[in-house]
Structure formats: structure tokens, C-alpha cells
Design a protein around this motif. Structure first.
Motif, PDB file in Angstrom:
ATOM      1  N   ALA A 145      47.874  71.938 -19.635  1.00 53.57           N
ATOM      2  CA  ALA A 145      46.765  71.062 -20.010  1.00 53.57           C
ATOM      3  C   ALA A 145      45.429  71.773 -19.835  1.00 53.57           C
ATOM      4  N   GLU A 146      45.285  72.501 -18.733  1.00 54.74           N
ATOM      5  CA  GLU A 146      44.025  73.217 -18.496  1.00 54.74           C
ATOM      6  C   GLU A 146      43.811  74.318 -19.533  1.00 54.74           C
ATOM      7  N   ALA A 147      44.874  75.086 -19.802  1.00 54.51           N
ATOM      8  CA  ALA A 147      44.759  76.171 -20.777  1.00 54.51           C
ATOM      9  C   ALA A 147      44.465  75.625 -22.172  1.00 54.51           C
ATOM     10  N   ALA A 148      45.072  74.508 -22.521  1.00 52.70           N
ATOM     11  CA  ALA A 148      44.834  73.899 -23.832  1.00 52.70           C
ATOM     12  C   ALA A 148      43.394  73.412 -23.957  1.00 52.70           C
ATOM     13  N   GLY A 152      41.386  75.257 -26.754  1.00 53.19           N
ATOM     14  CA  GLY A 152      41.512  74.492 -27.985  1.00 53.19           C
ATOM     15  C   GLY A 152      42.850  74.645 -28.668  1.00 53.19           C
ATOM     16  N   PHE A 153      43.825  75.258 -27.985  1.00 50.68           N
ATOM     17  CA  PHE A 153      45.155  75.405 -28.571  1.00 50.68           C
ATOM     18  C   PHE A 153      46.101  74.396 -27.925  1.00 50.68           C
ATOM     19  N   GLY A 154      46.634  73.497 -28.733  1.00 45.25           N
ATOM     20  CA  GLY A 154      47.620  72.544 -28.249  1.00 45.25           C
ATOM     21  C   GLY A 154      47.003  71.406 -27.449  1.00 45.25           C
ATOM     22  N   SER A 155      47.861  70.523 -26.992  1.00 43.82           N
ATOM     23  CA  SER A 155      47.466  69.410 -26.142  1.00 43.82           C
ATOM     24  C   SER A 155      48.695  68.949 -25.381  1.00 43.82           C
ATOM     25  N   VAL A 156      48.467  68.195 -24.333  1.00 43.43           N
ATOM     26  CA  VAL A 156      49.553  67.739 -23.464  1.00 43.43           C
ATOM     27  C   VAL A 156      49.610  66.214 -23.485  1.00 43.43           C
ATOM     28  N   TYR A 157      50.815  65.681 -23.594  1.00 47.24           N
ATOM     29  CA  TYR A 157      50.999  64.229 -23.588  1.00 47.24           C
ATOM     30  C   TYR A 157      50.481  63.662 -22.267  1.00 47.24           C
ATOM     31  N   PRO A 158      49.621  62.657 -22.303  1.00 43.05           N
ATOM     32  CA  PRO A 158      49.027  62.130 -21.061  1.00 43.05           C
ATOM     33  C   PRO A 158      50.010  61.251 -20.285  1.00 43.05           C
ATOM     34  N   MET A 159      50.456  61.721 -19.143  1.00 41.27           N
ATOM     35  CA  MET A 159      51.335  60.941 -18.279  1.00 41.27           C
ATOM     36  C   MET A 159      50.518  59.940 -17.465  1.00 41.27           C
ATOM     37  N   ARG A 160      51.109  58.835 -17.140  1.00 44.50           N
ATOM     38  CA  ARG A 160      50.436  57.839 -16.315  1.00 44.50           C
ATOM     39  C   ARG A 160      50.455  58.270 -14.847  1.00 44.50           C
ATOM     40  N   PRO A 161      49.460  57.831 -14.080  1.00 51.80           N
ATOM     41  CA  PRO A 161      49.438  58.204 -12.655  1.00 51.80           C
ATOM     42  C   PRO A 161      50.546  57.519 -11.876  1.00 51.80           C
ATOM     43  N   ALA A 162      50.917  58.121 -10.756  1.00 57.12           N
ATOM     44  CA  ALA A 162      51.967  57.545  -9.918  1.00 57.12           C
ATOM     45  C   ALA A 162      51.591  56.137  -9.471  1.00 57.12           C
ATOM     46  N   ALA A 163      50.295  55.904  -9.216  1.00 55.66           N
ATOM     47  CA  ALA A 163      49.852  54.582  -8.762  1.00 55.66           C
ATOM     48  C   ALA A 163      50.171  53.490  -9.776  1.00 55.66           C
ATOM     49  N   PHE A 164      50.166  53.838 -11.060  1.00 60.83           N
ATOM     50  CA  PHE A 164      50.509  52.863 -12.094  1.00 60.83           C
ATOM     51  C   PHE A 164      51.921  52.324 -11.859  1.00 60.83           C
ATOM     52  N   GLY A 208      47.667  63.868 -29.184  1.00 63.15           N
ATOM     53  CA  GLY A 208      46.459  64.619 -29.512  1.00 63.15           C
ATOM     54  C   GLY A 208      46.657  65.507 -30.730  1.00 63.15           C
ATOM     55  N   ARG A 209      45.549  65.930 -31.319  1.00 64.20           N
ATOM     56  CA  ARG A 209      45.608  66.848 -32.451  1.00 64.20           C
ATOM     57  C   ARG A 209      45.813  68.252 -31.904  1.00 64.20           C
ATOM     58  N   ARG A 210      46.797  68.962 -32.430  1.00 66.03           N
ATOM     59  CA  ARG A 210      47.151  70.273 -31.903  1.00 66.03           C
ATOM     60  C   ARG A 210      46.616  71.380 -32.806  1.00 66.03           C
ATOM     61  N   ALA A 211      45.646  72.124 -32.301  1.00 63.99           N
ATOM     62  CA  ALA A 211      45.140  73.268 -33.048  1.00 63.99           C
ATOM     63  C   ALA A 211      46.135  74.415 -32.897  1.00 63.99           C
ATOM     64  N   GLY A 212      46.334  75.193 -33.983  1.00 66.97           N
ATOM     65  CA  GLY A 212      47.353  76.214 -33.917  1.00 66.97           C
ATOM     66  C   GLY A 212      46.997  77.520 -34.586  1.00 66.97           C
ATOM     67  N   SER A 213      45.720  77.875 -34.616  1.00 67.10           N
ATOM     68  CA  SER A 213      45.354  79.136 -35.257  1.00 67.10           C
ATOM     69  C   SER A 213      45.840  80.311 -34.420  1.00 67.10           C
ATOM     70  N   PRO A 214      46.133  81.440 -35.059  1.00 64.74           N
ATOM     71  CA  PRO A 214      46.571  82.629 -34.308  1.00 64.74           C
ATOM     72  C   PRO A 214      45.568  83.060 -33.253  1.00 64.74           C
TER      73      PRO A 214
END
Length: 252
Positions: A145-148, A152-164, A208-214
Motif C-alpha cells: 500500500a505504501e509503495a503504491a 502511483g502503481f497499483g492499489s490495495v483493497y482497503p481492509m476494515r480495522p480490527a475494531a470494526f 481503486g484505479r490501478r495505474a500500470g505504466s512500465p
């Protein structure tokens, strides 16, 4: 949401068993938390290729139903003795109180409406019956998630917090439960190997929208390796929530 998710796991049917490294570890841990003998019948939601199924099947002498959203995944799954059911875990085709035990590993975090669907799933358990659930929460794939975000390359599915989920289970009537959170790290040889493993396990669904340029891909690889790489390789961390318990009363 369900069609893209189903399609991705259908596409991963041939590779899932080999690629699902963290799912294998999570299934083993959840199995260790389950009773040595399970009542029957048993329902497993999100059975996939059978990682948890094969661990739990020997513990019950009655019917074992293995449900999964992806028919192609079930078709390839090695789970002799289980009845395979292709269905949505958020809309299971069963009546309340039909099962003595409910199990689910690495599945319910994909639910579109867990606040309604998890209590409904637990109503499938009869009074006195048990359940064991493992799912991923916020903090999973934090490195990716941090690297994305940085490149601007890729995205990570947002998981819910444990408290939820803690609040959710606390509000469900007629159950006793305990919960623990654990961090699981899987180390890969390289960033491309890590990404191939995720894809092979069907973990590519994101809103999220996933950017994928080389160029962005090269930047992503460089950032990930420099920021997180170790002498052992490229780590991918997972925050896993385990919840086990039993139904003490009616469906509520």
C-alpha cells in the motif's frame, strides 16, 4: 463487486494452491484453534482449494459442506468426502440453525456488507454449536500500500480495522466468542515474485484505479526493494483476526 471478485478467483483456480502461502498458514492456525472433534454437519465458507477443509474433514463424521463463490475453484479443489457448494457466503442457501459448526478462513473480509452478512452466517449455527473464523484486517499488505501510494502503481483493497469486527461480534446476540489478532509475514524472493504470488492466489481485486505504466512499475519495484527489502527477500505482511466461539442461544 462480486462478479469481479468471482472472476479473479476463477482465473486463479489453477494456481491458488501453490501461490496461497499466507492462506495456508492462516488455515493451519485456525485449524489449531478448532476443537479436536467437530459436531455435524459442518459448513465452511470460502473453502477455496481446500486448505482448511482438509484439516477439518477428519474431525467430523457427518456431512461437511464446502462453500465457495468460485465454481472453478471448487471444481479443482482436492477435498474428498466434502460436499462442494458453489454459492455466495453472504447469501448461503441454508436455513438458520442448520449446522453444528461453521468455519471460514481468508474469506469474510471480502464481504460487501459484513455487518449484516456475518451475523446472518452465525445464525446458521444451532444453539450449542461452534464457529471459527479468520479474516484479514487493516494493516494487511501495508508495504504494498505504501509503495503504491508513493509511486502511483497499483492499489490495495482497503481492509476494515480490527475494531470494526470486535464491535460487530460484540453486538451479535446469543454467542460467546474470543478474538486474537496476529501479524503474519511472508517473504518473497523479489518484488515481481511477490506480485505473481498475489495474482496466483487471486489477490488482485481492488476498488481503486490501478495505474500500470512500465515507468511506474519500475519505480514501484525500486521503492519497494529499497524501503522494505532485507537480506532474506521482500516481505509482505498480513494482519489476521481469529475469532472462535459458540452459539449459546437462539438465532436472535
Amino acid at each position: 463487486m462480486k462478479r469481479p471478485l468471482q472472476r479473479r478467483f476463477e482465473q486463479a483456480a489453477a494456481t491458488y494452491e501453490a501461490a496461497a502461502q499466507v492462506q495456508r498458514l492462516v488455515a493451519a492456525r485456525l485449524a489449531a484453534l478448532c476443537p479436536a472433534t467437530l459436531g455435524a454437519p459442518v459448513l465452511e465458507i470460502g473453502a477455496g482449494s481446500g486448505l482448511l477443509t482438509r484439516a477439518l474433514l477428519p474431525r467430523t463424521r457427518g456431512p461437511y459442506l464446502a462453500l465457495d463463490l468460485a465454481p472453478g475453484m471448487l471444481a479443482r479443489a482436492a477435498m474428498p468426502g466434502a460436499r462442494k457448494v458453489a454459492a455466495d457466503g453472504e447469501r448461503p442457501p441454508f436455513r438458520d440453525g442448520a449446522f453444528a459448526f461453521l468455519a471460514s478462513a481468508s474469506a469474510m473480509h471480502w464481504y460487501a456488507d459484513p455487518a449484516a452478512s456475518i451475523p446472518a452466517d452465525l445464525r446458521l449455527v444451532r444453539p450449542g454449536g461452534g464457529f471459527a473464523i479468520a479474516l484479514y484486517v487493516e494493516g494487511t499488505l501495508a508495504e504494498l500500500a505504501e509503495a503504491a501510494a508513493a509511486t502511483g502503481f497499483g492499489s490495495v483493497y482497503p481492509m476494515r480495522p480490527a475494531a470494526f469486527y470486535r464491535e460487530l461480534f460484540a453486538a451479535i446476540p446469543g454467542i460467546e466468542w474470543s478474538m486474537e489478532e496476529a501479524r503474519q509475514v511472508v517473504t518473497h524472493e523479489s518484488v515481481p515474485t511477490l506480485l505473481r504470488s498475489l495474482k496466483g492466489a487471486g489477490v488482485t481485486h481492488t476498488e481503486g484505479r490501478r495505474a500500470g505504466s512500465p515507468a511506474r512499475y519500475r519505480e514501484f519495484r525500486k521503492y519497494y526493494a529499497e524501503r522494505f527489502g532485507t537480506v532474506e527477500g521482500m516481505p509482505a505482511s498480513y494482519a489476521v483476526l481469529y475469532c472462535c466461539g459458540r452459539r449459546t442461544g437462539g438465532a436472535g
